[in-house]
Write an enzyme that holds these catalytic residues in place. Structure first.
Site, PDB file in Angstrom:
ATOM      1  N   LEU A  49     130.633  13.041 -54.889  1.00  0.00           N
ATOM      2  CA  LEU A  49     129.668  11.990 -55.187  1.00  0.00           C
ATOM      3  C   LEU A  49     129.423  11.856 -56.683  1.00  0.00           C
ATOM      4  CD1 LEU A  49     126.970  12.491 -52.387  1.00  0.00           C
ATOM      5  CD2 LEU A  49     128.822  10.815 -52.471  1.00  0.00           C
ATOM      6  N   ASP A  85     127.819  24.928 -68.364  1.00  0.00           N
ATOM      7  CA  ASP A  85     127.386  25.861 -67.333  1.00  0.00           C
ATOM      8  C   ASP A  85     125.883  25.667 -67.167  1.00  0.00           C
ATOM      9  OD1 ASP A  85     126.595  27.941 -65.744  1.00  0.00           O
ATOM     10  OD2 ASP A  85     127.474  29.530 -66.976  1.00  0.00           O
ATOM     11  N   ASN A 118     123.043  16.695 -59.305  1.00  0.00           N
ATOM     12  CA  ASN A 118     124.002  16.572 -58.218  1.00  0.00           C
ATOM     13  C   ASN A 118     124.856  17.818 -58.019  1.00  0.00           C
ATOM     14  OD1 ASN A 118     125.971  15.051 -56.377  1.00  0.00           O
ATOM     15  ND2 ASN A 118     127.296  15.614 -58.090  1.00  0.00           N
ATOM     16  N   SER A 133     119.826  16.388 -52.485  1.00  0.00           N
ATOM     17  CA  SER A 133     119.645  17.440 -51.500  1.00  0.00           C
ATOM     18  C   SER A 133     120.644  17.196 -50.369  1.00  0.00           C
ATOM     19  CB  SER A 133     118.194  17.438 -50.993  1.00  0.00           C
ATOM     20  OG  SER A 133     117.973  18.469 -50.060  1.00  0.00           O
ATOM     21  N   TYR A 159     123.186  27.759 -47.693  1.00  0.00           N
ATOM     22  CA  TYR A 159     123.133  26.402 -48.245  1.00  0.00           C
ATOM     23  C   TYR A 159     121.776  25.756 -47.971  1.00  0.00           C
ATOM     24  CZ  TYR A 159     124.496  21.537 -49.105  1.00  0.00           C
ATOM     25  OH  TYR A 159     124.567  20.246 -49.581  1.00  0.00           O
ATOM     26  N   LYS A 211     118.805  24.243 -50.473  1.00  0.00           N
ATOM     27  CA  LYS A 211     118.325  22.867 -50.380  1.00  0.00           C
ATOM     28  C   LYS A 211     116.847  22.801 -49.992  1.00  0.00           C
ATOM     29  CE  LYS A 211     122.060  20.683 -51.586  1.00  0.00           C
ATOM     30  NZ  LYS A 211     122.127  20.079 -52.943  1.00  0.00           N
TER      31      LYS A 211
END
Length: 282
Positions: free
Chosen positions: A20, A63, A90, A141, A155, A159
């Site tokens: 994305l 970084d 993102n 998210s 994960y 989030k």
């Protein structure tokens, strides 16, 4: 107003060499906007952009876990373009493994990117946005920031933390002219489920056959996801340009359906525990 009414807007976007983030850079450059694009590999970003016009692009090899480097990148972008209007956090990656299987190093690496990298960007950019009295922060998210599946514990943990951070931030800056939006996509046809973007545990434990099967199913999924990355990115741009999106912006019919199911299940839990909850007051 968080988005310029005249002239090109300036975007600071993290994680832009694939998925994305890369599609967002392409569409923003096509719009004629300015883009400061961070990536861990400027060479990979350059190759991926192909023949795209780079006259309004500032690639920044960065970084995000290095706070000083992030501050310097924000300063460089501001010096190049004058001001930053929209920040899109993102950068990220997936991880599939049982909670028991996740090592300390794997967990810390996930939070370094999903949370501490975002925090570094926010600390660096918010003073300028406050001074300008405008700006829009878009945090990418996932539907897994609102619900959770087996095998996605690490994960989802990242989030969920991003969701909490974003909700607090939104209330803190609402009176300063700064808008915050959390984007919660469902499954989208990017390379997110390929091994280049999906982490797997170094060791596996017995008894989690269902997670192994789900991992194989996810690795075979690319090319079949419902979400169109071009439309998802166009929606993200619409969120910033229009400035009228809710705090939580779901993207994808799968994301919408899962969110509705999560709200219903949470409501059931709240009501099931009502009697005991009310019994603990002094």
């Amino acid at each position: 107003m968080s988005y310029p009414t005249t002239g090109p807007a300036t975007w600071f976007v993290t994680g832009t060499s694939r998925g994305l983030g890369l599609e967002l850079v392409r569409q923003l450059l096509d719009r004629g906007d300015n883009v400061a694009a961070t990536t861990r590999s400027a060479h990979r970003l350059d190759e991926a952009l192909g023949t795209a016009d780079r006259s309004r692009l500032l690639p920044l090899q960065l970084d995000l876990t290095d706070g000083d480097a992030v501050t310097a990148a924000i300063r460089t972008a501001t010096e190049r373009f004058g001001a930053i209007d929209v920040v899109v956090n993102n950068a990220g990656y997936g991880f599939l493994g049982a909670v028991e299987e996740i090592t300390d190093a794997e967990a810390r690496q996930m939070f370094d990117v999903q949370i501490f990298g975002v925090w570094n960007v926010l600390r660096a950019v918010l003073p300028d946005l406050r001074a300008a009295g405008s700006g829009h922060i878009v945090n990418i998210s996932s539907i897994l920031g609102l619900t959770a599946f087996p095998g996605w514990g690490l994960y989802s943990a990242g989030k969920y933390a991003l969701e909490g951070l974003s909700e607090s931030l939104a209330t803190e800056v609402a009176g300063l002219g700064i808008k915050v939006t959390i984007i919660e996509p469902g499954y989208t046809r990017t390379d997110f489920l390929r091994t280049s973007s999906l982490g797997l545990p170094e060791r596996v434990a017995e008894g989690y056959d269902a997670i192994r099967e789900m991992t194989e199913a996810h690795l075979a999924m690319p090319g079949t996801q419902l979400g169109d990355p071009v439309k998802v990115v166009a929606a993200i741009i619409e969120v910033a340009v229009g400035g009228k999106a809710p705090l939580h912006q779901l993207l994808g019919s799968d994301s919408y359906g899962l969110a509705k199911g999560r709200v219903a299940a949470l409501t059931d839990d709240i009501e099931a525990g009502r009697e005991l909850a009310l019994s603990t007051d002094i």
